[in-house]
Design a protein around this motif. Sequence first.
Motif, PDB file in Angstrom:
ATOM      1  N   LEU A 116       0.833  -1.203   0.000  1.00 16.74           N
ATOM      2  CA  LEU A 116       0.000   0.000   0.000  1.00 16.74           C
ATOM      3  C   LEU A 116       0.866   1.251   0.000  1.00 16.74           C
ATOM      4  O   LEU A 116       0.573   2.243  -0.664  1.00 16.74           O
ATOM      5  CB  LEU A 116      -0.925   0.007   1.226  1.00 16.74           C
ATOM      6  CG  LEU A 116      -2.049  -1.045   1.194  1.00 16.74           C
ATOM      7  CD1 LEU A 116      -2.784  -1.041   2.528  1.00 16.74           C
ATOM      8  CD2 LEU A 116      -3.017  -0.760   0.054  1.00 16.74           C
ATOM      9  N   ILE A 117       1.979   1.196   0.745  1.00 17.70           N
ATOM     10  CA  ILE A 117       2.876   2.346   0.793  1.00 17.70           C
ATOM     11  C   ILE A 117       3.507   2.576  -0.570  1.00 17.70           C
ATOM     12  O   ILE A 117       3.628   3.691  -1.048  1.00 17.70           O
ATOM     13  CB  ILE A 117       3.968   2.123   1.870  1.00 17.70           C
ATOM     14  CG1 ILE A 117       3.327   2.126   3.268  1.00 17.70           C
ATOM     15  CG2 ILE A 117       5.044   3.199   1.780  1.00 17.70           C
ATOM     16  CD1 ILE A 117       4.254   1.650   4.349  1.00 17.70           C
ATOM     17  N   VAL A 118       3.946   1.487  -1.215  1.00 12.93           N
ATOM     18  CA  VAL A 118       4.590   1.602  -2.518  1.00 12.93           C
ATOM     19  C   VAL A 118       3.666   2.276  -3.521  1.00 12.93           C
ATOM     20  O   VAL A 118       4.088   3.063  -4.367  1.00 12.93           O
ATOM     21  CB  VAL A 118       5.011   0.207  -3.024  1.00 12.93           C
ATOM     22  CG1 VAL A 118       5.494   0.285  -4.470  1.00 12.93           C
ATOM     23  CG2 VAL A 118       6.101  -0.382  -2.138  1.00 12.93           C
ATOM     24  N   CYS A 119       2.370   1.998  -3.426  1.00 12.66           N
ATOM     25  CA  CYS A 119       1.408   2.556  -4.377  1.00 12.66           C
ATOM     26  C   CYS A 119       1.304   4.079  -4.279  1.00 12.66           C
ATOM     27  O   CYS A 119       0.906   4.730  -5.230  1.00 12.66           O
ATOM     28  CB  CYS A 119       0.025   1.943  -4.153  1.00 12.66           C
ATOM     29  SG  CYS A 119      -0.052   0.185  -4.597  1.00 12.66           S
ATOM     30  N   ILE A 120       1.680   4.652  -3.127  1.00 10.68           N
ATOM     31  CA  ILE A 120       1.544   6.103  -2.963  1.00 10.68           C
ATOM     32  C   ILE A 120       2.898   6.808  -3.020  1.00 10.68           C
ATOM     33  O   ILE A 120       3.032   7.931  -2.614  1.00 10.68           O
ATOM     34  CB  ILE A 120       0.839   6.440  -1.633  1.00 10.68           C
ATOM     35  CG1 ILE A 120       1.654   5.935  -0.433  1.00 10.68           C
ATOM     36  CG2 ILE A 120      -0.549   5.874  -1.605  1.00 10.68           C
ATOM     37  CD1 ILE A 120       1.118   6.392   0.898  1.00 10.68           C
ATOM     38  N   VAL A 121       3.924   6.111  -3.482  1.00  8.08           N
ATOM     39  CA  VAL A 121       5.243   6.714  -3.574  1.00  8.08           C
ATOM     40  C   VAL A 121       5.672   6.775  -5.032  1.00  8.08           C
ATOM     41  O   VAL A 121       6.329   5.887  -5.536  1.00  8.08           O
ATOM     42  CB  VAL A 121       6.287   5.911  -2.758  1.00  8.08           C
ATOM     43  CG1 VAL A 121       7.626   6.615  -2.791  1.00  8.08           C
ATOM     44  CG2 VAL A 121       5.818   5.742  -1.329  1.00  8.08           C
ATOM     45  N   LYS A 127       9.101  10.987   0.620  1.00  9.98           N
ATOM     46  CA  LYS A 127       9.581  12.295   1.046  1.00  9.98           C
ATOM     47  C   LYS A 127       8.438  13.098   1.630  1.00  9.98           C
ATOM     48  O   LYS A 127       7.327  13.098   1.103  1.00  9.98           O
ATOM     49  CB  LYS A 127      10.193  13.057  -0.139  1.00  9.98           C
ATOM     50  CG  LYS A 127      10.887  14.346   0.282  1.00  9.98           C
ATOM     51  CD  LYS A 127      11.634  14.999  -0.857  1.00  9.98           C
ATOM     52  CE  LYS A 127      12.339  16.266  -0.364  1.00  9.98           C
ATOM     53  NZ  LYS A 127      13.058  16.956  -1.451  1.00  9.98           N
ATOM     54  N   ASP A 128       8.730  13.772   2.751  1.00  8.19           N
ATOM     55  CA  ASP A 128       7.738  14.597   3.427  1.00  8.19           C
ATOM     56  C   ASP A 128       8.395  15.924   3.786  1.00  8.19           C
ATOM     57  O   ASP A 128       9.049  16.041   4.820  1.00  8.19           O
ATOM     58  CB  ASP A 128       7.218  13.879   4.677  1.00  8.19           C
ATOM     59  CG  ASP A 128       6.151  14.681   5.412  1.00  8.19           C
ATOM     60  OD1 ASP A 128       5.624  15.639   4.806  1.00  8.19           O
ATOM     61  OD2 ASP A 128       5.848  14.366   6.575  1.00  8.19           O
ATOM     62  N   MET A 132      12.984  12.691   4.798  1.00  8.99           N
ATOM     63  CA  MET A 132      12.746  11.453   4.069  1.00  8.99           C
ATOM     64  C   MET A 132      12.315  10.389   5.078  1.00  8.99           C
ATOM     65  O   MET A 132      12.831  10.330   6.197  1.00  8.99           O
ATOM     66  CB  MET A 132      13.997  11.002   3.327  1.00  8.99           C
ATOM     67  CG  MET A 132      14.350  11.873   2.150  1.00  8.99           C
ATOM     68  SD  MET A 132      15.823  11.263   1.290  1.00  8.99           S
ATOM     69  CE  MET A 132      15.232   9.642   0.782  1.00  8.99           C
ATOM     70  N   LEU A 133      11.362   9.573   4.680  1.00  5.92           N
ATOM     71  CA  LEU A 133      10.805   8.554   5.561  1.00  5.92           C
ATOM     72  C   LEU A 133      10.999   7.174   4.958  1.00  5.92           C
ATOM     73  O   LEU A 133      10.967   7.000   3.742  1.00  5.92           O
ATOM     74  CB  LEU A 133       9.321   8.807   5.798  1.00  5.92           C
ATOM     75  CG  LEU A 133       8.919  10.180   6.331  1.00  5.92           C
ATOM     76  CD1 LEU A 133       7.403  10.298   6.383  1.00  5.92           C
ATOM     77  CD2 LEU A 133       9.515  10.421   7.711  1.00  5.92           C
ATOM     78  N   GLN A 134      11.193   6.197   5.828  1.00  3.39           N
ATOM     79  CA  GLN A 134      11.168   4.790   5.445  1.00  3.39           C
ATOM     80  C   GLN A 134      10.070   4.112   6.258  1.00  3.39           C
ATOM     81  O   GLN A 134      10.031   4.253   7.485  1.00  3.39           O
ATOM     82  CB  GLN A 134      12.497   4.103   5.739  1.00  3.39           C
ATOM     83  CG  GLN A 134      13.660   4.514   4.888  1.00  3.39           C
ATOM     84  CD  GLN A 134      14.875   3.627   5.128  1.00  3.39           C
ATOM     85  OE1 GLN A 134      14.764   2.404   5.248  1.00  3.39           O
ATOM     86  NE2 GLN A 134      16.048   4.244   5.208  1.00  3.39           N
ATOM     87  N   LYS A 138      13.323   8.009   9.855  1.00  6.52           N
ATOM     88  CA  LYS A 138      13.247   9.375   9.337  1.00  6.52           C
ATOM     89  C   LYS A 138      14.643   9.973   9.249  1.00  6.52           C
ATOM     90  O   LYS A 138      15.484   9.750  10.116  1.00  6.52           O
ATOM     91  CB  LYS A 138      12.365  10.231  10.255  1.00  6.52           C
ATOM     92  CG  LYS A 138      12.149  11.673   9.787  1.00  6.52           C
ATOM     93  CD  LYS A 138      11.192  12.388  10.731  1.00  6.52           C
ATOM     94  CE  LYS A 138      10.916  13.818  10.277  1.00  6.52           C
ATOM     95  NZ  LYS A 138       9.969  14.503  11.191  1.00  6.52           N
ATOM     96  N   LYS A 139      14.879  10.751   8.200  1.00  2.38           N
ATOM     97  CA  LYS A 139      16.144  11.453   8.022  1.00  2.38           C
ATOM     98  C   LYS A 139      15.875  12.820   7.426  1.00  2.38           C
ATOM     99  O   LYS A 139      15.126  12.940   6.457  1.00  2.38           O
ATOM    100  CB  LYS A 139      17.097  10.673   7.109  1.00  2.38           C
ATOM    101  CG  LYS A 139      18.450  11.350   6.887  1.00  2.38           C
ATOM    102  CD  LYS A 139      19.398  10.411   6.144  1.00  2.38           C
ATOM    103  CE  LYS A 139      19.130  10.425   4.656  1.00  2.38           C
ATOM    104  NZ  LYS A 139      19.728  11.622   4.013  1.00  2.38           N
ATOM    105  N   LYS A 140      16.474  13.863   8.004  1.00  2.39           N
ATOM    106  CA  LYS A 140      16.305  15.208   7.468  1.00  2.39           C
ATOM    107  C   LYS A 140      17.169  15.386   6.230  1.00  2.39           C
ATOM    108  O   LYS A 140      18.268  14.866   6.146  1.00  2.39           O
ATOM    109  CB  LYS A 140      16.674  16.266   8.518  1.00  2.39           C
ATOM    110  CG  LYS A 140      15.679  16.359   9.660  1.00  2.39           C
ATOM    111  CD  LYS A 140      16.019  17.492  10.596  1.00  2.39           C
ATOM    112  CE  LYS A 140      14.986  17.612  11.707  1.00  2.39           C
ATOM    113  NZ  LYS A 140      15.308  18.722  12.639  1.00  2.39           N
ATOM    114  N   VAL A 141      16.643  16.144   5.278  1.00  2.71           N
ATOM    115  CA  VAL A 141      17.365  16.418   4.043  1.00  2.71           C
ATOM    116  C   VAL A 141      17.657  17.905   3.990  1.00  2.71           C
ATOM    117  O   VAL A 141      16.735  18.727   4.013  1.00  2.71           O
ATOM    118  CB  VAL A 141      16.544  16.006   2.797  1.00  2.71           C
ATOM    119  CG1 VAL A 141      17.318  16.339   1.530  1.00  2.71           C
ATOM    120  CG2 VAL A 141      16.218  14.527   2.852  1.00  2.71           C
TER     121      VAL A 141
END
Length: 333
Positions: A22-27, A125-126, A130-132, A152-155
């Motif tokens: 489901l996540i892949v479908c919205i990325v 990406k938010d 960046m989110l995993q 989560k990692k800041k970009v």
Amino acid sequence: MKYIRRHNCFSLLQKSLLSLLLIVCIVPAAFSQNNIIGVWEGKFLSPVLELGQPKLVVEIHDIKDSVFSGITHLYYEGNKYEHYKMYGLFNKKDSLLVFKESSTIAVDLGIYGNCLGTYMMSLKKDGNSMLQYGFWVSNIKGCSPTSNVWLKKKVEEMPKPAVPEKKQPIVKKPAVANKPATVNTATTPVIATVPEPAKNIPAIKTAPVILPAKISQRQTDVQSLLEIAAADKDSIKVDVYDNGEIDGDSVSVYEEGIVRVNKRMITAKPITFYVSLNKNVNPIAHLRLVAESLGSIPPCTALMIVTTKSKRYEVRLSSNFSKNATVELFLKE
């Protein structure tokens, strides 16, 4: 021995697979390899038993041809922890990562045993982050139930420089026939032209440090991880010696992109430098021992002694022209 259960057994692998799909479908966005390098922080999402819900920290060090390596950390209540080496694969097209814990660096879970596992994650990406999202599954069936996780990692994005305004072209007026000059006896005041003050131009952030090829093109082999207490975070002394017989080994030592030791031959006399850790700036420091020469007895070996206010650590390192021996200092919260 008991094995720690990372969460309740109702979170099944099938549910996790469905969640990931489901996540892949919205990325829809794709990410470059450089996007995933760095330190990610997050948690196991499902309720846990025994030691409580752990904080998860994942470091991705190197990536080449979609293959990367790094370290996973789990921190529990009561100063319990797990640290593992890992390697993984990045699917840029579908924004997916799969990485597997391959060997143990250090574990303290009290009476409980540990389970190595594999992470199957999707990128998103938010804003400036960046989110995993995905799940962790044990490498050994039945060792520990599957758990949903996030990271989560800041970009840091560089602002675009301001585009200067275009100057209007100067239009020459047609020449006018000269008229006889009229003499004006009144004094004409001279008005000085005062230039307008320069507008404040926002500072542009500098680009991230570009690591030399000796770091970026060689494997990062984390050979020791030292947890540094908050009281010991300042003025950490690092001494570098040859390990064993003095055979002409030459090394450089980098703290991230900063050279701490530059092409020095190591001997029985220490080469000394200092590092500090800061929770907000650099809670993790990677000290990479780069082989400049292998001496008469390969590989390049060294003894690194790390001294804090309360502890002393001796770490024996081995590096060559394909891998950099790395010591990681990790600030305990």
